[in-house]
Structures are given as structure tokens and as C-alpha cells.
Design an enzyme around this catalytic site. Structure first.
Site, PDB file in Angstrom:
ATOM      1  N   SER A 221     -17.123 -38.189  10.339  1.00  0.00           N
ATOM      2  CA  SER A 221     -18.414 -37.918  10.964  1.00  0.00           C
ATOM      3  C   SER A 221     -19.564 -38.447  10.086  1.00  0.00           C
ATOM      4  O   SER A 221     -19.649 -39.659   9.897  1.00  0.00           O
ATOM      5  CB  SER A 221     -18.520 -36.413  11.247  1.00  0.00           C
TER       6      SER A 221
ATOM      7  N   ASP B  79     -15.530 -36.796  22.593  1.00  0.00           N
ATOM      8  CA  ASP B  79     -16.420 -36.358  21.496  1.00  0.00           C
ATOM      9  C   ASP B  79     -17.851 -36.252  22.031  1.00  0.00           C
ATOM     10  O   ASP B  79     -18.450 -37.258  22.412  1.00  0.00           O
ATOM     11  CB  ASP B  79     -16.340 -37.384  20.357  1.00  0.00           C
TER      12      ASP B  79
ATOM     13  N   HIS C 109     -14.647 -33.917  18.831  1.00  0.00           N
ATOM     14  CA  HIS C 109     -15.177 -34.267  17.510  1.00  0.00           C
ATOM     15  C   HIS C 109     -14.257 -33.783  16.381  1.00  0.00           C
ATOM     16  O   HIS C 109     -14.239 -34.355  15.300  1.00  0.00           O
ATOM     17  CB  HIS C 109     -16.579 -33.666  17.349  1.00  0.00           C
TER      18      HIS C 109
HETATM   19  C1  MLT Z   1     -22.722 -35.250  12.166  1.00  0.00           C
HETATM   20  O1  MLT Z   1     -22.768 -34.166  12.690  1.00  0.00           O
HETATM   21  O2  MLT Z   1     -22.404 -35.379  11.010  1.00  0.00           O
HETATM   22  C2  MLT Z   1     -23.100 -36.394  13.014  1.00  0.00           C
HETATM   23  O3  MLT Z   1     -22.420 -36.354  14.126  1.00  0.00           O
HETATM   24  C3  MLT Z   1     -22.943 -37.712  12.366  1.00  0.00           C
HETATM   25  C4  MLT Z   1     -24.076 -37.948  11.455  1.00  0.00           C
HETATM   26  O4  MLT Z   1     -25.022 -37.182  11.514  1.00  0.00           O
HETATM   27  O5  MLT Z   1     -24.038 -38.906  10.686  1.00  0.00           O
END
Ligand code: MLT
Length: 211
Positions: free
Chosen positions: A109, A158, A189
Site C-alpha cells: 500500500s 480493492d 485491499h
Molecule cells: C494507503 O492507505 O496507504 C493508501 O492507500 C496508499 C497511499 O496512501 O500511499
């Protein structure tokens, strides 16, 4: 001489391993340097582990760069933080005697987005990366010509990182000369057992290719 000031930029752990390989772990929002370690052991039990904590706090949750809202990134901050992480990595490679040719980033992520941004903005800083749930951050990344290998694993449902966006990231990396394999799982996710299996198999083939 190792740059100790640069090394202090990120709280981190380093666990030596019996092979010459190292996994650079980059956690997701709200994670820390310990988060991905158990998963990384399943991906490559013999690799050393280098794992920094993101030094941006979003309401107490560590990240590697600021965002303005979900999926809306502070790109000035991203550029500064990714450059600083690159310098931290250079210092860590020297300090822990890591072989950069045997280093693979394993990011989830926000950590995956960080690794992808480093590949696009600093060619050569990372030659190999596994990106779990990544998306495009830097739309206007320079049209570099580089090399390297990447596995992107996306979740079809996701809600945070839409699949077309991940497909665009795969294209951006390919256009710049990076060998990309993009797998899409019946998942959201959250990480699944399949993410680990795909990463382990891809990495085993990647090492064989490098040997
Ligand atoms: C996260 O929650 O980390 C996002 O989906 C990805 C990011 O912010 O880089």
C-alpha cells in the site's frame, strides 16, 4: 564512511540472514518496521531484512509521505521523502554491508507506492520490487529509460487502489524499461495467502535469473 546522520532518519530494524539477499520492507499506513517481518519470512526465509518506519505521521499513523486525502497525495512532500529514503537506503546499504544487486523491496500500500515512486524518480536506486496494492502517485514522472523487475499484485475489489490505476502504474513502469508482472487477485485491499505465494514464487525465479 557510512553516513550515520542519514541512517538515523528512519527508525528501523535490520535482521541479518544466511543468504546474500536482503528484503527492504516498506509498510502500509499505520504500520511500523515490525509489521511485514512475519510475511517477509514466508516470502524468503533466508534473506536479511531491512525495515524502516515511515516518518510522516497522519493522526499518529506512520506513512512514508503525506497525503491530502485518501488517494490524493502531497507530491512535493513525496519527492522530498522519497529522495531522503533513497539517501537513507544508501547509508543502510553501506552500514549493514548489503549487496544492492541482491536487494528487493517488498512494499504494501503506502510502502508499495513509495517503492514505485523511488523506481520512477531515482532510476537504479531499486532494481527489484514486489508491490502489494500499489497505484500511480507521480503522474508526471520523467520519461527515463531504466531497467529492473517488478511484481505488482492488486486486489480486484480493492476500494482504495482501483485496478485501472494499478494497470496504469504497470504501463508506466514498462514504458521506462522495467520488466513488470501484474497479478490480480480476487481480493480487496487486505493481503491474502495468495499475495505471499505469488511473491515467494516470483522472487525465487527473480533470484535464479540474477544468479
Ligand atoms: C494507503 O492507505 O496507504 C493508501 O492507500 C496508499 C497511499 O496512501 O500511499
Amino acid at each position: 564512511m557510512p553516513d550515520h546522520a542519514a541512517l538515523k532518519l528512519h527508525t528501523h530494524v535490520f535482521h541479518p540472514g544466511p543468504s546474500g539477499r536482503t528484503l527492504l520492507l516498506l509498510h502500509g499506513t499505520g504500520g511500523d518496521e515490525h509489521d511485514l517481518v512475519p510475511l517477509a519470512r514466508h516470502v524468503d526465509a533466508q534473506a536479511a531484512i531491512l525495515s524502516p518506519r515511515g516518518n510522516v505521521l497522519e493522526r499518529g499513523a506512520p506513512r512514508f509521505f503525506r497525503r491530502l486525502a485518501e488517494g490524493v497525495f502531497d507530491l512535493d512532500d513525496l519527492r522530498v521523502r522519497v529522495l531522503a529514503l533513497r539517501d537513507w537506503l544508501t547509508a543502510a546499504i553501506e552500514h549493514y554491508a548489503i549487496d544492492p544487486a541482491q536487494l528487493t523491496a517488498l512494499g504494501y500500500s503506502n510502502g508499495a507506492n513509495t517503492a514505485a515512486a523511488m523506481m520512477l524518480l531515482h532510476p537504479g536506486a531499486l532494481r527489484s520490487a514486489i508491490l502489494w496494492r500499489a497505484m500511480v502517485t507521480v503522474e508526471d514522472a520523467p520519461p527515463i529509460n531504466t531497467s529492473g523487475r517488478t511484481l505488482i499484485v492488486s486486489g480486484r475489489t480493492d476500494p482504495i487502489l482501483p485496478l485501472p490505476n494499478a494497470q496504469r502504474l504497470a504501463s508506466m513502469l514498462r514504458e521506462r524499461g522495467i520488466d513488470v508482472r501484474h497479478e490480480v487477485l480476487s481480493a480487496g485491499h487486505e493481503l491474502t495467502r495468495d499475495d505471499i505465494d505469488l511473491a515467494r514464487d516470483w522472487l525465487a525465479r527473480d533470484w535464479l535469473g540474477r544468479a
